[in-house]
Design a protein around this motif. Structure first.
Motif, PDB file in Angstrom:
ATOM      1  N   UNK A 180      96.846  10.113  75.621  1.00 36.94           N
ATOM      2  CA  UNK A 180      98.175  10.597  75.471  1.00 36.94           C
ATOM      3  C   UNK A 180      99.131   9.671  75.546  1.00 36.94           C
ATOM      4  N   UNK A 181      99.027   8.565  75.846  1.00 36.00           N
ATOM      5  CA  UNK A 181     100.001   7.610  76.265  1.00 36.00           C
ATOM      6  C   UNK A 181     100.859   6.985  74.827  1.00 36.00           C
ATOM      7  N   UNK A 182      99.911   7.331  73.689  1.00 35.15           N
ATOM      8  CA  UNK A 182     100.104   6.665  72.517  1.00 35.15           C
ATOM      9  C   UNK A 182     101.235   7.656  71.758  1.00 35.15           C
ATOM     10  N   UNK A 183     101.298   9.037  72.264  1.00 37.00           N
ATOM     11  CA  UNK A 183     101.923   9.990  71.506  1.00 37.00           C
ATOM     12  C   UNK A 183     103.097  10.603  72.384  1.00 37.00           C
ATOM     13  N   UNK A 184     104.068  10.953  71.681  1.00 34.56           N
ATOM     14  CA  UNK A 184     105.233  11.879  72.379  1.00 34.56           C
ATOM     15  C   UNK A 184     104.936  13.495  72.505  1.00 34.56           C
ATOM     16  N   UNK A 185     104.137  13.721  71.616  1.00 33.23           N
ATOM     17  CA  UNK A 185     103.692  15.194  71.593  1.00 33.23           C
ATOM     18  C   UNK A 185     102.243  15.379  71.303  1.00 33.23           C
ATOM     19  N   UNK A 186     101.548  16.057  71.838  1.00 40.46           N
ATOM     20  CA  UNK A 186      99.997  16.816  71.712  1.00 40.46           C
ATOM     21  C   UNK A 186      99.900  18.266  71.588  1.00 40.46           C
ATOM     22  N   UNK A 187      99.299  18.578  70.720  1.00 41.81           N
ATOM     23  CA  UNK A 187      99.547  19.828  70.505  1.00 41.81           C
ATOM     24  C   UNK A 187      98.182  20.353  70.009  1.00 41.81           C
ATOM     25  N   UNK A 188      97.704  21.651  70.765  1.00 37.65           N
ATOM     26  CA  UNK A 188      96.371  22.178  70.329  1.00 37.65           C
ATOM     27  C   UNK A 188      96.479  23.363  69.120  1.00 37.65           C
ATOM     28  N   UNK A 189      96.433  22.674  68.107  1.00 39.65           N
ATOM     29  CA  UNK A 189      96.791  23.663  66.812  1.00 39.65           C
ATOM     30  C   UNK A 189      95.630  24.641  66.388  1.00 39.65           C
ATOM     31  N   UNK A 190      94.514  24.772  67.329  1.00 42.59           N
ATOM     32  CA  UNK A 190      93.631  25.792  67.383  1.00 42.59           C
ATOM     33  C   UNK A 190      94.168  27.112  67.992  1.00 42.59           C
ATOM     34  N   UNK A 191      94.975  26.748  69.011  1.00 40.56           N
ATOM     35  CA  UNK A 191      95.462  27.986  69.774  1.00 40.56           C
ATOM     36  C   UNK A 191      96.820  28.358  69.241  1.00 40.56           C
ATOM     37  N   UNK A 192      97.651  27.171  69.080  1.00 37.03           N
ATOM     38  CA  UNK A 192      98.993  27.689  68.459  1.00 37.03           C
ATOM     39  C   UNK A 192      99.000  27.716  66.907  1.00 37.03           C
ATOM     40  N   UNK A 193      99.543  28.881  66.259  1.00 35.27           N
ATOM     41  CA  UNK A 193      99.593  28.900  65.107  1.00 35.27           C
ATOM     42  C   UNK A 193     100.115  27.809  64.212  1.00 35.27           C
ATOM     43  N   UNK A 194      99.453  27.476  63.040  1.00 36.32           N
ATOM     44  CA  UNK A 194      99.905  26.371  62.459  1.00 36.32           C
ATOM     45  C   UNK A 194     101.461  26.408  61.917  1.00 36.32           C
ATOM     46  N   UNK A 195     101.971  27.533  61.717  1.00 31.86           N
ATOM     47  CA  UNK A 195     103.518  27.559  61.586  1.00 31.86           C
ATOM     48  C   UNK A 195     104.320  27.186  62.829  1.00 31.86           C
ATOM     49  N   UNK A 196     103.907  27.593  63.992  1.00 33.49           N
ATOM     50  CA  UNK A 196     104.365  27.018  65.334  1.00 33.49           C
ATOM     51  C   UNK A 196     104.453  25.649  65.489  1.00 33.49           C
ATOM     52  N   UNK A 197     103.096  25.231  64.977  1.00 35.12           N
ATOM     53  CA  UNK A 197     103.032  23.718  65.200  1.00 35.12           C
ATOM     54  C   UNK A 197     103.961  22.964  64.537  1.00 35.12           C
ATOM     55  N   UNK A 198     104.315  23.439  63.113  1.00 31.55           N
ATOM     56  CA  UNK A 198     105.120  22.714  62.136  1.00 31.55           C
ATOM     57  C   UNK A 198     106.342  22.711  62.792  1.00 31.55           C
ATOM     58  N   UNK A 199     107.092  24.037  63.316  1.00 28.98           N
ATOM     59  CA  UNK A 199     108.252  24.245  63.789  1.00 28.98           C
ATOM     60  C   UNK A 199     108.341  23.135  65.210  1.00 28.98           C
ATOM     61  N   UNK A 200     107.503  23.011  65.988  1.00 28.80           N
ATOM     62  CA  UNK A 200     107.524  22.069  67.033  1.00 28.80           C
ATOM     63  C   UNK A 200     107.689  20.557  66.937  1.00 28.80           C
ATOM     64  N   UNK A 201     107.088  20.408  65.834  1.00 35.96           N
ATOM     65  CA  UNK A 201     106.957  19.074  65.371  1.00 35.96           C
ATOM     66  C   UNK A 201     108.424  18.639  64.776  1.00 35.96           C
ATOM     67  N   UNK A 202     108.594  19.290  63.837  1.00 36.58           N
ATOM     68  CA  UNK A 202     110.221  19.545  63.241  1.00 36.58           C
ATOM     69  C   UNK A 202     111.184  19.276  64.102  1.00 36.58           C
ATOM     70  N   UNK A 203     111.130  20.054  65.059  1.00 37.36           N
ATOM     71  CA  UNK A 203     112.178  20.143  66.278  1.00 37.36           C
ATOM     72  C   UNK A 203     112.317  18.891  67.028  1.00 37.36           C
ATOM     73  N   UNK A 204     111.070  18.374  67.357  1.00 38.89           N
ATOM     74  CA  UNK A 204     110.944  17.078  68.181  1.00 38.89           C
ATOM     75  C   UNK A 204     111.174  15.991  67.221  1.00 38.89           C
ATOM     76  N   UNK A 205     110.970  16.028  66.065  1.00 38.37           N
ATOM     77  CA  UNK A 205     111.237  14.798  65.109  1.00 38.37           C
ATOM     78  C   UNK A 205     113.077  14.864  64.869  1.00 38.37           C
ATOM     79  N   UNK A 206     113.498  15.871  64.909  1.00 36.69           N
ATOM     80  CA  UNK A 206     114.964  15.982  64.752  1.00 36.69           C
ATOM     81  C   UNK A 206     115.673  15.679  65.902  1.00 36.69           C
ATOM     82  N   UNK A 207     115.115  15.790  67.149  1.00 30.37           N
ATOM     83  CA  UNK A 207     115.540  15.470  68.493  1.00 30.37           C
ATOM     84  C   UNK A 207     115.421  14.220  68.521  1.00 30.37           C
ATOM     85  N   UNK A 208     114.401  13.677  68.250  1.00 34.14           N
ATOM     86  CA  UNK A 208     114.235  12.238  68.858  1.00 34.14           C
ATOM     87  C   UNK A 208     114.939  11.276  67.646  1.00 34.14           C
ATOM     88  N   UNK A 209     115.158  11.678  66.579  1.00 33.06           N
ATOM     89  CA  UNK A 209     115.731  10.973  65.603  1.00 33.06           C
ATOM     90  C   UNK A 209     117.283  11.017  65.723  1.00 33.06           C
TER      91      UNK A 209
END
Length: 209
Positions: A180-209
């Motif tokens: 996990x030290x290689x990543x900013x975000x680790x997501x279980x995309x079998x428990x969290x619905x795909x649209x929610x995973x997309x939203x999480x990643x997009x929000x994190x990418x925009x915040x980091x940038x």
């Protein structure tokens, strides 16, 4: 320009999440173009490039099959058949793949799936590195459902892909892709619905940038 790398174990919908994230961020989804670009650089065929590429089903099948006892090279600890009389050196292919990743990220940004992107682009300013993973049982169920195959076949497919992709990263980069030290975000995309995973990643990418 946004840069996101996604490391996805088989059965975690990386091929669905990656393009959706790219669309939301307004950047290319950089996946299938990579072996083509590397083939052009090396002057080899696309078939040869796919035989080495860690994301291509065709390449993984050859890497794993071990049935074709023709000229082989050792790739990630696994013997594989390479088309043509002069097989490509895996190290050279990986080096060119790294170059394509770095140059593409600098020129246009993008969402990069697999190919040890979190390691290759670790120093890219503002890049977000994501790992999609989940317990084996849930990945089996998701794969069986999406692919309409028996669970036992889904399990074999996942285990083979996991071994091949882990071997790729361990062999060429000497790290565990599950760290996990290689990543900013680790997501279980079998428990969290795909649209929610997309939203999480997009929000994190925009915040980091």
């Amino acid at each position: 320009m946004r840069v996101v790398t996604i490391s996805a174990t088989y059965g975690t919908a990386g091929g669905h999440i990656g393009p959706a994230v790219a669309e939301c961020l307004g950047v290319p989804f950089v996946d299938r173009a990579i072996p083509g670009a590397v083939a052009e650089e090396l002057g080899c065929t696309l078939e040869e490039a796919l035989a080495h590429d860690d994301r291509a089903a065709h390449g993984l099948a050859r890497l794993l099959a071990g049935a074709m006892r023709l000229p082989t090279v050792t790739f990630g600890g696994v013997d594989m058949y390479v088309p043509g009389a002069m097989p490509l050196a895996p190290e050279e292919f990986v080096r060119r793949t790294e170059r394509v990743l770095v140059e593409t990220a600098r020129a246009q940004g993008g969402v990069f799936l697999g190919r040890a992107g979190a390691i290759v682009l670790a120093d890219h300013p503002g890049a977000l590195h994501v790992r999609l993973d989940a317990p084996l049982r849930r990945r089996v169920l998701q794969t069986a459902t999406l692919s309409e195959m028996p669970e036992r076949d889904a399990l074999k497919l996942i285990e083979r892909n996991d071994r091949a992709r882990t071997a790729y990263v361990r062999h060429f980069y000497r790290v565990d892709p599950a760290d996990p030290g290689l990543y900013h975000l680790v997501v279980d995309s079998t428990s969290i619905p795909v649209p929610a995973c997309v939203d999480l990643i997009v929000t994190a990418a925009e915040a980091l940038a």
